[in-house]
Design an enzyme around this catalytic site. Structure first.
Site, PDB file in Angstrom:
ATOM      1  CB  SER A  55      -0.987   0.022   1.179  1.00  0.00           C
ATOM      2  OG  SER A  55      -2.100  -0.760   0.870  1.00  0.00           O
ATOM      3  CG  HIS A  56       4.437   1.339  -0.172  1.00  0.00           C
ATOM      4  ND1 HIS A  56       5.151   0.788  -1.204  1.00  0.00           N
ATOM      5  CD2 HIS A  56       4.589   0.486   0.876  1.00  0.00           C
ATOM      6  CE1 HIS A  56       5.721  -0.322  -0.793  1.00  0.00           C
ATOM      7  NE2 HIS A  56       5.385  -0.547   0.459  1.00  0.00           N
ATOM      8  CB  ALA A  57       3.487   4.670  -5.347  1.00  0.00           C
ATOM      9  NE  ARG A 102       4.976  -3.049  -3.969  1.00  0.00           N
ATOM     10  CZ  ARG A 102       5.424  -3.437  -2.788  1.00  0.00           C
ATOM     11  NH1 ARG A 102       4.618  -3.606  -1.771  1.00  0.00           N
ATOM     12  NH2 ARG A 102       6.705  -3.654  -2.606  1.00  0.00           N
TER      13      ARG A 102
END
Ligand code: TYD
Length: 137
Positions: A55-57, A102
Site C-alpha cells: 500500500s504505497h508507491a 501497489r
C-alpha cells in the site's frame, strides 16, 4: 512527473523453466530476463491470514514480484485505474514500474513473495499517502 516513467506499465513475464524429474528449476538474470538491474532482493513470508502488505508507491524504484511459494494478489493503481493480478507460480513474475500504487493481499498459507528491486532501500523513495500519489500521477 517524468514523462518516460509515466509511460511504463505493469506486465507479467515468464521465466525460463528447466523441467527435470528431480525437480524443476527457473532462473532470472539481471537486465536479461527482467527490465532492470537488480540492486536488492527481499521476501515477505509468514503473513497472517487476511493481512495486507505494501500500500504505497515508489518514486523511482522498479520491482519484480514472484510467488516463490503459495499465492497472493497484487492490486496495482496507475493513477487512473486499478488492476488485480494473482500470482501463484514460481516461474511467473509481475513487473511494477515506478509511480504505481501497489498492495499485496489474499496471501495463502505458506506464501512467500520474492521482491527484486532496482534500488537499495531508501525510505525517501516511498510515497505512502494515496492522495499525494494521485496528485503526482
Ligand atoms: P515496508 O516496505 O514498509 O513493508 P510493506 O510495504 O510490505 O508494509 O517495509 C517494512 C519495514 O522493513 C520498514 O521498517 C523498512 C524495512 N525494510 C528495510 O529495512 N529494507 C528493505 O529492503 C525493505 C523492503 C524494508
Amino acid at each position: 512527473m517524468n514523462q518516460n516513467l509515466s509511460q511504463l506499465a505493469p506486465y507479467l513475464l515468464e521465466f525460463p523453466k528447466i523441467y527435470d524429474e528431480r525437480g524443476n528449476l527457473s532462473f532470472i538474470e539481471s537486465e536479461k530476463h527482467i527490465p532492470f538491474e537488480i540492486k536488492r532482493s527481499y521476501w515477505i513470508y509468514d503473513v497472517p491470514g487476511g493481512e495486507v502488505r505494501g500500500s504505497h508507491a515508489f518514486k523511482t524504484e522498479h520491482e519484480l514480484l514472484v510467488a516463490l511459494s503459495g499465492s497472493f494478489d497484487v492490486l496495482i493503481h496507475n493513477g487512473k485505474e486499478e488492476q488485480r493480478y494473482s500470482l501463484s507460480r514460481s516461474y511467473y513474475g509481475l513487473y511494477i514500474p515506478p509511480m504505481h500504487w501497489r498492495t499485496l493481499d489474499n496471501f495463502s498459507t505458506n506464501a512467500v513473495a520474492l521482491v527484486l528491486s532496482s534500488t537499495f532501500y531508501d525510505s525517501t523513495n516511498y510515497i505512502r499517502d494515496f492522495e499525494e500519489f494521485l496528485s503526482l500521477s
